[in-house]
Design a protein around this motif. Sequence first.
Motif, PDB file in Angstrom:
ATOM      1  N   ARG A   3      -7.605  -2.475  -3.018  1.00 23.14           N
ATOM      2  CA  ARG A   3      -7.296  -1.726  -4.242  1.00 23.14           C
ATOM      3  C   ARG A   3      -5.800  -1.812  -4.470  1.00 23.14           C
ATOM      4  O   ARG A   3      -5.009  -1.524  -3.564  1.00 23.14           O
ATOM      5  CB  ARG A   3      -7.750  -0.279  -4.051  1.00 23.14           C
ATOM      6  CG  ARG A   3      -7.546   0.647  -5.219  1.00 23.14           C
ATOM      7  CD  ARG A   3      -8.394   1.900  -5.043  1.00 23.14           C
ATOM      8  NE  ARG A   3      -8.204   2.512  -3.746  1.00 23.14           N
ATOM      9  CZ  ARG A   3      -7.395   3.547  -3.506  1.00 23.14           C
ATOM     10  NH1 ARG A   3      -6.669   4.062  -4.489  1.00 23.14           N
ATOM     11  NH2 ARG A   3      -7.302   4.066  -2.300  1.00 23.14           N
ATOM     12  N   HIS A   4      -5.363  -2.213  -5.665  1.00 18.17           N
ATOM     13  CA  HIS A   4      -3.947  -2.443  -5.958  1.00 18.17           C
ATOM     14  C   HIS A   4      -3.413  -1.338  -6.877  1.00 18.17           C
ATOM     15  O   HIS A   4      -3.996  -1.057  -7.926  1.00 18.17           O
ATOM     16  CB  HIS A   4      -3.750  -3.798  -6.629  1.00 18.17           C
ATOM     17  CG  HIS A   4      -4.447  -4.928  -5.936  1.00 18.17           C
ATOM     18  ND1 HIS A   4      -4.315  -5.173  -4.587  1.00 18.17           N
ATOM     19  CD2 HIS A   4      -5.294  -5.883  -6.414  1.00 18.17           C
ATOM     20  CE1 HIS A   4      -5.042  -6.231  -4.264  1.00 18.17           C
ATOM     21  NE2 HIS A   4      -5.650  -6.674  -5.344  1.00 18.17           N
ATOM     22  N   ILE A   5      -2.284  -0.740  -6.490  1.00 17.99           N
ATOM     23  CA  ILE A   5      -1.711   0.369  -7.245  1.00 17.99           C
ATOM     24  C   ILE A   5      -0.238   0.071  -7.518  1.00 17.99           C
ATOM     25  O   ILE A   5       0.604   0.196  -6.621  1.00 17.99           O
ATOM     26  CB  ILE A   5      -1.831   1.695  -6.469  1.00 17.99           C
ATOM     27  CG1 ILE A   5      -3.277   1.929  -6.040  1.00 17.99           C
ATOM     28  CG2 ILE A   5      -1.301   2.861  -7.298  1.00 17.99           C
ATOM     29  CD1 ILE A   5      -3.431   2.975  -4.969  1.00 17.99           C
ATOM     30  N   PRO A   8       3.755   3.709 -10.796  1.00 18.25           N
ATOM     31  CA  PRO A   8       3.601   4.122 -12.200  1.00 18.25           C
ATOM     32  C   PRO A   8       4.910   4.022 -12.972  1.00 18.25           C
ATOM     33  O   PRO A   8       5.971   4.414 -12.474  1.00 18.25           O
ATOM     34  CB  PRO A   8       3.137   5.575 -12.088  1.00 18.25           C
ATOM     35  CG  PRO A   8       2.518   5.682 -10.734  1.00 18.25           C
ATOM     36  CD  PRO A   8       3.308   4.752  -9.860  1.00 18.25           C
ATOM     37  N   ALA A 238      -0.116   5.485  -1.021  1.00 21.12           N
ATOM     38  CA  ALA A 238      -0.983   5.303  -2.191  1.00 21.12           C
ATOM     39  C   ALA A 238      -1.402   6.654  -2.762  1.00 21.12           C
ATOM     40  O   ALA A 238      -1.379   6.863  -3.987  1.00 21.12           O
ATOM     41  CB  ALA A 238      -2.214   4.490  -1.811  1.00 21.12           C
ATOM     42  N   ALA A 242      -0.466   8.420  -6.488  1.00 20.54           N
ATOM     43  CA  ALA A 242      -1.470   8.977  -7.390  1.00 20.54           C
ATOM     44  C   ALA A 242      -1.131  10.422  -7.768  1.00 20.54           C
ATOM     45  O   ALA A 242      -1.364  10.845  -8.907  1.00 20.54           O
ATOM     46  CB  ALA A 242      -2.847   8.908  -6.741  1.00 20.54           C
ATOM     47  N   GLY A 279       4.658  -1.771  -5.668  1.00 16.19           N
ATOM     48  CA  GLY A 279       3.354  -1.132  -5.602  1.00 16.19           C
ATOM     49  C   GLY A 279       2.786  -1.162  -4.204  1.00 16.19           C
ATOM     50  O   GLY A 279       3.465  -1.533  -3.233  1.00 16.19           O
ATOM     51  N   SER A 281      -1.134  -1.827  -1.964  1.00 17.02           N
ATOM     52  CA  SER A 281      -2.557  -2.154  -1.903  1.00 17.02           C
ATOM     53  C   SER A 281      -3.175  -1.454  -0.707  1.00 17.02           C
ATOM     54  O   SER A 281      -2.525  -1.301   0.333  1.00 17.02           O
ATOM     55  CB  SER A 281      -2.771  -3.663  -1.782  1.00 17.02           C
ATOM     56  OG  SER A 281      -2.344  -4.336  -2.943  1.00 17.02           O
TER      57      SER A 281
END
Length: 346
Positions: A3-5, A8, A238, A242, A279, A281
């Motif tokens: 999952r890549h984030i 922001p 991560a 969020a 970012g 992952s």
Amino acid sequence: MSRHIPVPVGLALHADPVAPEAFDDLRDLPRRFPGSGLRPLACVRAPWLDALADGSGGTRIHLALENLQTTGSFKVRGALCALDALRRRGAARVVAASAGNHGAGIAHAARVLGMRATVFVPAGAPASKTSRIEGEGAVIVRVPGGYDAAEAAARAAAERESLPFVSPYDDDHVLAGNGASLGFELIRGLDRVPDAVVVPIGGGGLAAGLALALARHEGVGAPRRVWTVQSEACAAFALSLARGEALETLEASARTLADGLEGGISARAFARAACSVAGVSVVSEAAIGRAMQLVRTRLEMQIEGSSATVVALAMEGLPSALRGGDAVLVLTGRNATETHRDLRPE
């Protein structure tokens, strides 16, 4: 699947600047500490990972082999820099907390520099790592619980005895020694700034230090080139992205191969990482196990689970932001436990 984030856009954080003196004399640590056994960075091409990382074949994968480092991990870099700075200020003894590799680095640096060290570790810390710490002459204190509990106990002891606590992620000299020195050596070895660098993230010091070094070389306005990886079992960075704020304590949700990345991330370290990396992952435990085996088969090298997270990401396909050009995966350590060496993932 991973999952890549991305970080922001507009995340409102303020990162404290790193003390300028922490960057003094970082460009050739082996020469600065000749008695330490510190090895210059070895960086090799890994064409067997190119197609996995990027099906179009447009990405060239390089491996930065810090698993060959003298203590089995990159963390000896920051330990030497931090203890040298403390020794010059008159300190003779230090306290640290570690899941293993930072403690080994501190113990080694203390022996090399003629200092004493006490290292607090989780009660379940693997014997392969604690024996290395003790073998360097440091005193070990085992604490029930995970890394966060060991750090709390270490900080309390340091305060009681008026001794310096050397954080693995929140100390300017550790951050600069671990990450920035590695960044400067990468640039020198490739003769340019790589297009992307992928590192595991726990407390965030390696990622932030690397990003600072690349930014210092390229100047204001340079793109963020450092991408981070962690296990689904303990994904503090991560989860913090969020939430938009640091998750300062976190127990692993399951047994993890990436034990060196366990725990939360401090508010200061989170701000520094979030303001400098591109970012994160999150990869599965099964993928980490497969990555450990692939490196063992292809390179006849042992790497630990924390280190294998970056290979796991490449095996499952790099995020689009990292594709094209030269991508460096930093293999951070080799100190796998006996159980992890014999792992057979599902």
